[in-house]
Enzyme design. Structure first.
Site: not given
Ligand code: AP5
Length: 213
Positions: A13, A88, A126, A159, A170
């Site tokens: 994402k 979410r 990552r 991270r 997660r």
């Molecule tokens: P990347 O693009 O970083 O993946 P992502 O989907 O953004 O993953 P996140 O870990 O950021 O998502 P998340 O939803 O768990 O975390 P968030 O920060 O939102 O890609 C991952 C890796 O793969 C990278 O190394 C990239 O280079 C590689 N890659 C990408 N595409 C590829 C491809 N096609 N082929 C090969 N490699 C590829 O949330 C963190 C925490 O915040 C949550 O656990 C929660 O506690 C809190 N939080 C956030 N939002 C909310 C909410 N709305 N409500 C409540 N709590 C929340």
């Protein structure tokens, strides 16, 4: 154009949100990045969110909903946005619909699908830029210089919640609380599923094609 990116942790994402926003001429944000920014600044919101994020569970809705609605109400977002990581759960989706009711609602929800095995591989390798949040992977998309961002020269880091126990939590939280949104947005006829296992450029093209339909 108002677009939401849905998908499990590590689906890509964050990798795709900035590219899609640039192509559409709109801004982008990730709720996780907004929360991490609060932590870096040491705000009360950031302190409250930290223990939830370290465990890999959702931060309470009464924190995340006002934080995101504040962001979308800012003038910079008046042309539209790409939002990653919010909503979410169903309560967040309902609050978001209410907030956007007089702004035409969400145009597209794009759900990026990736198998659990691939998610684990992606999150364990990552690296992220502390400055502009660009994502790299030590195997699939390494930076040109070790630990330095190609885009802005910022320092790269891993991270805390990418350690295996937090990743497992997660993924469970995604399946239990976030996946029901697929039905919610399918019923509203604005959901499209995208194969997230293709190479990064191919996924970017598929996302762009989906919002043009
Ligand atoms: P990347 O693009 O970083 O993946 P992502 O989907 O953004 O993953 P996140 O870990 O950021 O998502 P998340 O939803 O768990 O975390 P968030 O920060 O939102 O890609 C991952 C890796 O793969 C990278 O190394 C990239 O280079 C590689 N890659 C990408 N595409 C590829 C491809 N096609 N082929 C090969 N490699 C590829 O949330 C963190 C925490 O915040 C949550 O656990 C929660 O506690 C809190 N939080 C956030 N939002 C909310 C909410 N709305 N409500 C409540 N709590 C929340």
């Amino acid at each position: 154009m108002k677009v939401v990116l849905l998908g499990p942790p590590g689906a890509g994402k964050g990798t795709q949100a900035g590219r899609l926003a640039d192509s559409l001429g709109v801004t982008n944000a990730a709720s996780g990045d907004l929360l991490r920014e609060h932590q870096r600044k040491g705000t009360e919101l950031g302190k409250l969110a930290r223990p939830y994020m370290e465990r890999g569970v959702l931060v309470p809705d009464d924190v995340t909903i006002p934080m995101v609605t504040d962001w979308i109400s800012a003038p910079e977002q008046s042309k539209g946005f790409v939002l990653d990581g919010f909503p979410r759960n169903i309560a967040q989706a309902e609050a978001f619909d209410a907030e956007l009711a007089d702004k035409g609602g969400i145009d597209h929800v794009l759900c990026i699908n990736v198998s659990e095995e691939e998610l684990l591989r992606r999150l364990s390798g990552r690296w992220l830029c502390r400055n502009c949040q660009s994502a790299y992977h030590e195997e699939f998309s390494p930076p040109q210089k070790a630990e330095e961002c190609d885009r802005c020269g910022g320092k790269l880091y891993q991270r805390d919640d990418d350690r295996p126990e937090a990743v497992k939590t997660r993924i469970e939280v995604y399946l239990n609380e976030t996946e029901p949104l697929i039905g919610y947005y399918s019923d509203a006829s604005i959901l499209r599923k995208i194969d997230g296992e293709a190479p990064i450029d191919e996924v970017a093209r598929a996302l762009m094609a989906a919002v043009r339909i």
